[in-house]
Design a protein around this motif. Structure first.
Motif, mmCIF file in Angstrom:
data_model
loop_
_atom_site.group_PDB
_atom_site.id
_atom_site.type_symbol
_atom_site.label_atom_id
_atom_site.label_comp_id
_atom_site.label_asym_id
_atom_site.label_seq_id
_atom_site.Cartn_x
_atom_site.Cartn_y
_atom_site.Cartn_z
ATOM 1 N N GLN A 79 0.836 -1.191 0.000
ATOM 2 C CA GLN A 79 0.000 0.000 0.000
ATOM 3 C C GLN A 79 0.880 1.254 0.000
ATOM 4 O O GLN A 79 2.030 1.235 0.404
ATOM 5 N N GLY A 80 0.306 2.347 -0.473
ATOM 6 C CA GLY A 80 0.964 3.632 -0.340
ATOM 7 C C GLY A 80 1.885 4.024 -1.470
ATOM 8 O O GLY A 80 2.542 5.071 -1.393
ATOM 9 N N ILE A 81 1.956 3.218 -2.540
ATOM 10 C CA ILE A 81 2.772 3.597 -3.688
ATOM 11 C C ILE A 81 1.945 4.542 -4.563
ATOM 12 O O ILE A 81 0.829 4.214 -4.959
ATOM 13 N N ALA A 82 2.471 5.708 -4.861
ATOM 14 C CA ALA A 82 1.735 6.679 -5.665
ATOM 15 C C ALA A 82 1.563 6.170 -7.088
ATOM 16 O O ALA A 82 2.502 5.644 -7.689
ATOM 17 N N ASP A 83 0.352 6.330 -7.626
ATOM 18 C CA ASP A 83 0.052 5.895 -8.993
ATOM 19 C C ASP A 83 0.213 7.090 -9.928
ATOM 20 O O ASP A 83 -0.475 8.101 -9.776
ATOM 21 N N LEU A 84 1.103 6.941 -10.909
ATOM 22 C CA LEU A 84 1.387 8.031 -11.841
ATOM 23 C C LEU A 84 0.547 7.958 -13.105
ATOM 24 O O LEU A 84 0.791 8.711 -14.047
ATOM 25 N N GLY A 85 -0.434 7.068 -13.135
ATOM 26 C CA GLY A 85 -1.259 6.930 -14.334
ATOM 27 C C GLY A 85 -0.694 5.880 -15.264
ATOM 28 O O GLY A 85 -0.040 4.934 -14.840
ATOM 29 N N GLY A 86 -0.934 6.048 -16.571
ATOM 30 C CA GLY A 86 -0.544 5.046 -17.544
ATOM 31 C C GLY A 86 0.959 4.962 -17.743
ATOM 32 O O GLY A 86 1.682 5.949 -17.610
ATOM 33 N N ARG A 87 1.426 3.759 -18.110
ATOM 34 C CA ARG A 87 2.858 3.572 -18.342
ATOM 35 C C ARG A 87 3.348 4.353 -19.556
ATOM 36 O O ARG A 87 4.502 4.776 -19.588
ATOM 37 N N THR A 88 2.496 4.531 -20.548
ATOM 38 C CA THR A 88 2.928 5.246 -21.746
ATOM 39 C C THR A 88 2.846 6.761 -21.592
ATOM 40 O O THR A 88 3.460 7.489 -22.373
ATOM 41 N N ALA A 89 2.095 7.234 -20.596
ATOM 42 C CA ALA A 89 1.956 8.685 -20.401
ATOM 43 C C ALA A 89 1.862 9.001 -18.910
ATOM 44 O O ALA A 89 0.832 9.469 -18.418
ATOM 45 N N PRO A 90 2.913 8.737 -18.150
ATOM 46 C CA PRO A 90 2.865 9.012 -16.711
ATOM 47 C C PRO A 90 2.744 10.508 -16.433
ATOM 48 O O PRO A 90 3.161 11.350 -17.236
ATOM 49 N N ASN A 91 2.164 10.804 -15.282
ATOM 50 C CA ASN A 91 1.960 12.197 -14.866
ATOM 51 C C ASN A 91 3.293 12.770 -14.369
ATOM 52 O O ASN A 91 3.727 12.488 -13.247
ATOM 53 N N TYR A 106 11.112 1.661 -19.163
ATOM 54 C CA TYR A 106 11.267 0.872 -20.387
ATOM 55 C C TYR A 106 11.397 1.825 -21.578
ATOM 56 O O TYR A 106 10.571 2.725 -21.749
ATOM 57 N N THR A 107 12.412 1.608 -22.407
ATOM 58 C CA THR A 107 12.628 2.496 -23.549
ATOM 59 C C THR A 107 11.428 2.533 -24.486
ATOM 60 O O THR A 107 11.123 3.573 -25.070
ATOM 61 N N GLY A 108 10.735 1.403 -24.628
ATOM 62 C CA GLY A 108 9.626 1.347 -25.565
ATOM 63 C C GLY A 108 8.442 2.200 -25.162
ATOM 64 O O GLY A 108 7.723 2.712 -26.023
ATOM 65 N N PHE A 109 8.207 2.364 -23.875
ATOM 66 C CA PHE A 109 7.068 3.149 -23.394
ATOM 67 C C PHE A 109 7.464 4.558 -22.961
ATOM 68 O O PHE A 109 6.707 5.500 -23.132
ATOM 69 N N GLN A 110 8.631 4.692 -22.329
ATOM 70 C CA GLN A 110 9.010 6.001 -21.778
ATOM 71 C C GLN A 110 10.214 6.634 -22.472
ATOM 72 O O GLN A 110 10.665 7.705 -22.064
ATOM 73 N N GLY A 111 10.736 5.986 -23.510
ATOM 74 C CA GLY A 111 11.931 6.514 -24.167
ATOM 75 C C GLY A 111 11.766 7.927 -24.687
ATOM 76 O O GLY A 111 12.676 8.763 -24.559
ATOM 77 N N ARG A 112 10.595 8.240 -25.234
ATOM 78 C CA ARG A 112 10.374 9.590 -25.780
ATOM 79 C C ARG A 112 10.341 10.646 -24.674
ATOM 80 O O ARG A 112 10.496 11.843 -24.945
ATOM 81 N N LEU A 113 10.140 10.194 -23.433
ATOM 82 C CA LEU A 113 10.082 11.123 -22.301
ATOM 83 C C LEU A 113 11.430 11.273 -21.600
ATOM 84 O O LEU A 113 11.527 12.000 -20.609
#
Length: 305
Positions: A79-91, A106-113
């Protein structure tokens, strides 16, 4: 005004991180990170690093797609882990507010960020799905995750434990006459009448071959190392591979044997279809690899693994 404020913070953090590295440099697939101390506030933007951290006994401050994570990955989620939303577009604004001192993904989902992420905190992104050698990559990434959080010795021990488990599973299958037996790992999307077949270049296939089974599928890989066939293609695969063990990952009611369009045809071919846990995760780290093998042992040998 809000955007100007966050842009200023991003710039300030980036300037503070410039210069010579006073600590350990650890490589990742888009560069390297510099850590002056073991990080206490780690954010995991993908399920692979989240799973690895939890296995290593590290509770991250944040993750992504946390509502679905427990549905697939069997490691307990604290419990208590903050949820940043989707893996491809985290907040990113929420991530910045949490003040992490390490970001994994992961480079495939967050590489552009990566430029934005690396301005928030040291960021290590890895390609968890290379075109080949995914089992070796999984092991390497797990050890790098362990190194980044000061758990290198624990990581090496856990991989040794996995190796022993795989060797024992191989021995059990050989004792039951299943060593070298051909298999097809199939994930059913029944509503679309589409079946994903795991090629030999996938992590799941490499793990199953590590315990002595043989992937009968030789077709070309598409996205994520999978091939796609329709009902007729599945029947043809069974017909062309007599005695093949079909390891099926499907939601309840999606067993192709229950499909009146292809069930009778599969039975005519003597299909050996073994429904596995519908939430068997095939893209994880050492923990999920072990769960996959345990599930395969359960359906092939009967009873508990």
């Amino acid at each position: 005004m809000r955007r100007v404020f966050f842009a200023f913070l991003f710039t300030a953090i980036a300037l503070a991180q410039q210069g010579a590295c006073p600590g350990e440099r650890v490589p990742h697939d888009l560069g390297e990170v510099c850590l002056s101390k073991v990080p206490d506030r780690v954010a995991a933007l993908d399920w692979r690093p989240l799973e690895d951290l939890l296995l290593l006994g590290v509770r991250p401050v944040a993750g992504a797609d946390l509502a679905d994570f427990p549905k697939w990955v069997k490691v307990p989620l604290p419990q208590g882990i903050a949820d940043l939303g989707g893996r491809t577009a985290p907040n990113l604004e929420r991530l910045l507010a949490l003040r992490p001192d390490l970001i994994l993904g992961y480079t495939g989902f967050q590489g552009r960020l990566y430029p934005e992420l690396s301005r928030i905190a040291p960021t290590a992104l890895y390609d968890y799905l290379p075109s080949e050698g995914q089992l070796a990559a999984m092991r390497r990434h797990f050890l790098l995750h362990a190194q980044l959080v000061g758990k290198a010795k624990e990581g090496e021990r856990m991989l040794s434990d996995l190796d022993r488990f795989l060797a024992q599973a191989r021995e059990r299958l050989e004792q039951r006459g299943l060593g070298g037996r051909p298999f097809l790992l199939v994930q059913a999307w029944a509503r679309d009448k589409v079946y994903n077949i795991f090629t030999r270049s996938t992590l799941a296939s490499e793990v199953l071959e590590a315990v002595g089974l043989r992937n009968a599928w030789t077709g070309k890989a598409e996205a994520y190392g999978l091939s796609r066939v329709g009902p007729e293609g599945l029947v043809r695969l069974v017909r062309e591979n007599p005695g093949v063990q079909v390891l099926l990952i499907a939601q309840p009611g999606n067993n192709p044997l229950a499909d009146p369009a292809i069930g009778p045809l599969l039975r005519l071919q003597g299909a050996r279809v073994h429904p596995m846990d519908p939430a068997t995760w095939t893209y994880g780290g050492p923990f999920s690899a072990r769960v996959l093998v345990e599930e395969a042992l359960r359906v092939l040998l009967g009873g508990k693994p």
